[in-house]
Design a protein around this motif. Structure first.
Motif, PDB file in Angstrom:
ATOM      1  N   ASN A   1      18.566  40.507  70.856  1.00 14.05           N
ATOM      2  CA  ASN A   1      17.527  39.623  70.778  1.00 14.05           C
ATOM      3  C   ASN A   1      18.150  38.639  69.730  1.00 14.05           C
ATOM      4  N   ARG A   2      18.809  39.035  68.730  1.00  6.04           N
ATOM      5  CA  ARG A   2      19.341  37.927  67.690  1.00  6.04           C
ATOM      6  C   ARG A   2      20.420  37.048  68.464  1.00  6.04           C
ATOM      7  N   ALA A   3      21.109  37.446  69.376  1.00  6.53           N
ATOM      8  CA  ALA A   3      21.901  36.545  70.216  1.00  6.53           C
ATOM      9  C   ALA A   3      21.185  35.544  70.820  1.00  6.53           C
ATOM     10  N   VAL A   4      20.108  36.023  71.475  1.00  2.64           N
ATOM     11  CA  VAL A   4      19.254  35.067  72.065  1.00  2.64           C
ATOM     12  C   VAL A   4      18.651  34.084  71.208  1.00  2.64           C
ATOM     13  N   GLN A   5      18.203  34.510  70.094  1.00  5.19           N
ATOM     14  CA  GLN A   5      17.739  33.583  69.069  1.00  5.19           C
ATOM     15  C   GLN A   5      18.809  32.456  68.424  1.00  5.19           C
ATOM     16  N   LEU A   6      19.923  32.876  68.287  1.00 10.91           N
ATOM     17  CA  LEU A   6      20.988  32.138  67.605  1.00 10.91           C
ATOM     18  C   LEU A   6      21.514  31.209  68.734  1.00 10.91           C
ATOM     19  N   ALA A   7      21.507  31.568  70.124  1.00 12.18           N
ATOM     20  CA  ALA A   7      22.085  31.090  70.978  1.00 12.18           C
ATOM     21  C   ALA A   7      21.116  29.782  71.327  1.00 12.18           C
ATOM     22  N   ASN A   8      19.728  30.049  71.235  1.00 15.80           N
ATOM     23  CA  ASN A   8      18.644  28.927  71.649  1.00 15.80           C
ATOM     24  C   ASN A   8      18.961  28.054  70.298  1.00 15.80           C
ATOM     25  N   THR A   9      19.257  28.128  69.465  1.00 12.65           N
ATOM     26  CA  THR A   9      19.513  27.290  68.153  1.00 12.65           C
ATOM     27  C   THR A   9      20.926  26.322  68.510  1.00 12.65           C
ATOM     28  N   ALA A  10      21.807  27.009  68.964  1.00 15.48           N
ATOM     29  CA  ALA A  10      22.901  26.458  69.495  1.00 15.48           C
ATOM     30  C   ALA A  10      23.139  25.656  70.875  1.00 15.48           C
ATOM     31  N   GLY A  11      21.851  25.687  71.504  1.00 16.33           N
ATOM     32  CA  GLY A  11      21.774  25.404  72.806  1.00 16.33           C
ATOM     33  C   GLY A  11      22.890  26.205  73.673  1.00 16.33           C
ATOM     34  N   GLU A  12      23.168  27.247  73.777  1.00 18.14           N
ATOM     35  CA  GLU A  12      24.094  28.134  74.511  1.00 18.14           C
ATOM     36  C   GLU A  12      23.402  28.936  75.385  1.00 18.14           C
ATOM     37  N   ASP A  13      22.884  28.119  76.772  1.00 20.66           N
ATOM     38  CA  ASP A  13      22.497  28.732  77.800  1.00 20.66           C
ATOM     39  C   ASP A  13      23.043  30.258  78.398  1.00 20.66           C
ATOM     40  N   GLN A  14      24.378  29.925  78.636  1.00 26.34           N
ATOM     41  CA  GLN A  14      25.020  30.971  79.188  1.00 26.34           C
ATOM     42  C   GLN A  14      25.111  32.273  78.326  1.00 26.34           C
ATOM     43  N   ILE A  15      25.139  32.128  76.986  1.00 29.65           N
ATOM     44  CA  ILE A  15      24.882  33.338  76.214  1.00 29.65           C
ATOM     45  C   ILE A  15      23.524  33.858  76.414  1.00 29.65           C
ATOM     46  N   ILE A  16      22.584  33.071  76.340  1.00 30.06           N
ATOM     47  CA  ILE A  16      21.072  33.383  76.545  1.00 30.06           C
ATOM     48  C   ILE A  16      20.958  34.256  77.739  1.00 30.06           C
ATOM     49  N   GLN A  17      21.485  33.766  78.800  1.00 33.50           N
ATOM     50  CA  GLN A  17      21.217  34.386  80.132  1.00 33.50           C
ATOM     51  C   GLN A  17      21.913  35.746  80.191  1.00 33.50           C
ATOM     52  N   GLU A  18      22.967  35.713  79.534  1.00 33.82           N
ATOM     53  CA  GLU A  18      23.791  37.165  79.625  1.00 33.82           C
ATOM     54  C   GLU A  18      22.996  38.258  78.724  1.00 33.82           C
ATOM     55  N   ALA A  19      22.660  37.785  77.664  1.00 32.73           N
ATOM     56  CA  ALA A  19      21.900  38.634  76.621  1.00 32.73           C
ATOM     57  C   ALA A  19      20.590  39.079  77.261  1.00 32.73           C
ATOM     58  N   ARG A  20      20.177  38.066  77.887  1.00 36.50           N
ATOM     59  CA  ARG A  20      18.635  38.487  78.493  1.00 36.50           C
ATOM     60  C   ARG A  20      18.973  39.471  79.765  1.00 36.50           C
ATOM     61  N   SER A  21      19.896  39.347  80.400  1.00 35.46           N
ATOM     62  CA  SER A  21      20.246  40.332  81.707  1.00 35.46           C
ATOM     63  C   SER A  21      20.102  41.777  81.120  1.00 35.46           C
ATOM     64  N   PHE A  22      20.774  41.993  79.872  1.00 38.11           N
ATOM     65  CA  PHE A  22      20.594  43.192  79.173  1.00 38.11           C
ATOM     66  C   PHE A  22      19.507  43.765  78.818  1.00 38.11           C
ATOM     67  N   LEU A  23      18.822  42.767  78.091  1.00 44.07           N
ATOM     68  CA  LEU A  23      17.476  42.977  77.583  1.00 44.07           C
ATOM     69  C   LEU A  23      16.583  43.483  78.781  1.00 44.07           C
ATOM     70  N   ARG A  24      16.521  42.598  79.794  1.00 45.94           N
ATOM     71  CA  ARG A  24      15.937  43.263  81.222  1.00 45.94           C
ATOM     72  C   ARG A  24      16.101  44.591  81.415  1.00 45.94           C
ATOM     73  N   GLN A  25      17.120  45.187  81.384  1.00 46.66           N
ATOM     74  CA  GLN A  25      17.571  46.538  81.694  1.00 46.66           C
ATOM     75  C   GLN A  25      17.161  47.435  80.665  1.00 46.66           C
ATOM     76  N   ILE A  26      17.041  46.979  79.552  1.00 44.69           N
ATOM     77  CA  ILE A  26      16.480  47.931  78.394  1.00 44.69           C
ATOM     78  C   ILE A  26      14.970  48.061  78.623  1.00 44.69           C
ATOM     79  N   GLU A  27      14.355  47.021  78.981  1.00 48.93           N
ATOM     80  CA  GLU A  27      12.759  47.115  79.091  1.00 48.93           C
ATOM     81  C   GLU A  27      12.464  47.794  80.377  1.00 48.93           C
ATOM     82  N   ALA A  28      13.243  47.629  81.412  1.00 48.86           N
ATOM     83  CA  ALA A  28      12.922  48.516  82.370  1.00 48.86           C
ATOM     84  C   ALA A  28      13.313  49.987  82.080  1.00 48.86           C
TER      85      ALA A  28
END
Length: 327
Positions: free
Chosen positions: A283-310
């Protein structure tokens, strides 16, 4: 107080513990597959083998239960060395499960067992006890035990001494005692062992953080992460990556910080799917990547977050389910 050295059997276990044990998500210990003195006892060998596999796969509760079985088997066989070895392994698992009181109780039973055999306390157990106390939030008691180890420096191994200085450096850093932190770094010297080299780099990084020397801190934590990966200490590697993320964030290097947290979070997740810290770091990676405008990092982090949620929705906490890279 008398001391004795670890047995040849436990030496492999102790070496592993001393390499990977200590703090945060770091792991500790695992028994040898075939314990010394098993005398061809297939049941004892099977239990220890299964326990080691469970530990290596991050299934700590299962490993702890198996080491309890190994301990009972050692009692049944009246194999006193195997008793102590099983107690050590069990205490390591309990520590990493954050069951600190139970872990300390097991260590005390091991002290009693060694006293009954006339051997006194061993340095590996003293260091393990100090580690548990530190993680439980008793740095002063942990420090006292490190004093005991250092007072017998001519008897303790160089690895135990080095790990003791590392622990003291961690305690000093947490308490803001920079003189003691510098002393711990100096005491480590320039070790040859991978893990002790990583320990030194981590302490150097923490000193640089305290001095707000962010570039030096990032460099030290990055070096520590590489050394721990080379030593197969993945929990310690994650810890160094998190510190690297923190230092990068403070340095204003947002994209780099997001990358460190992504790397730490996904590794922690694949070590233990139910690790709450993995979710926090991703989640911290997503927050920082949002600030930096790094969509690839956001997508990668969220793919793992979805697995955790499931996984959280379908798996009871503490089940010990282990992730696989294919998931």
């Amino acid at each position: 107080m008398s001391f004795h050295f670890p047995s040849n059997f436990r030496s492999a276990l102790v070496a592993l513990m001393l390499m990977v044990c200590l703090f945060m998500t770091e792991g500790c210990g695992a028994s040898r597959v075939v314990p010394r003195g098993s005398g061809g006892d297939e049941t004892a060998m099977r239990i220890n083998r299964s326990a080691r596999i469970a530990y290596d796969n991050g299934q700590l509760e299962q490993a702890a239960n198996l080491y309890r079985q190994a301990l009972n088997r050692a009692y049944l066989r009246d194999d006193r060395q195997a008793v102590v070895d099983a107690q050590y392994n069990l205490a390591v698992c309990l520590m990493n499960l954050q069951s600190y009181e139970e872990a300390l109780a097991v260590v005390q039973r091991a002290h009693t067992e060694m006293t009954l055999t006339g051997h006194g306390r061993s340095f590996d157990f003293l260091l393990l006890e100090a580690t548990i106390l530190h993680r439980r939030g008793d740095p002063d008691e942990a420090w006292k035990i490190t004093d005991q180890i250092l007072s017998a420096s001519t008897q303790a191994s160089s690895v135990i001494m080095g790990r003791t200085h590392f622990l003291r450096g961690l305690i000093a850093g947490e308490q803001g005692d920079m003189d003691q932190l510098r002393a711990a770094i100096a005491a480590l010297g320039q070790p040859k062992e991978l893990q002790l080299r990583a320990d030194r780099q981590e302490l150097v990084g923490r000193l640089a953080m305290a001095e707000q020397n962010w570039d030096a801190a990032i460099g030290a934590f990055d070096a520590a992460a590489k050394l721990r990966r080379e030593a197969l200490d993945y929990r310690g590697m994650v810890r160094a990556l998190v510190w690297g993320g923190d230092a990068s964030d403070k340095a204003g290097r947002i994209r780099e910080a997001a990358t460190y947290y992504l790397r730490a979070g996904r590794s922690a997740f694949l070590q233990d799917q139910l690790d709450d810290d993995a979710q926090k770091w991703l989640n911290r990676a997503v927050q920082l990547a949002n600030t930096a405008g790094e969509d690839q990092i956001i997508q990668e982090a969220r793919s793992f977050l979805r697995q955790i949620e499931a996984l959280t929705a379908t798996t009871p906490k503490g089940s010990g389910k282990k992730a696989t890279p294919a998931e």
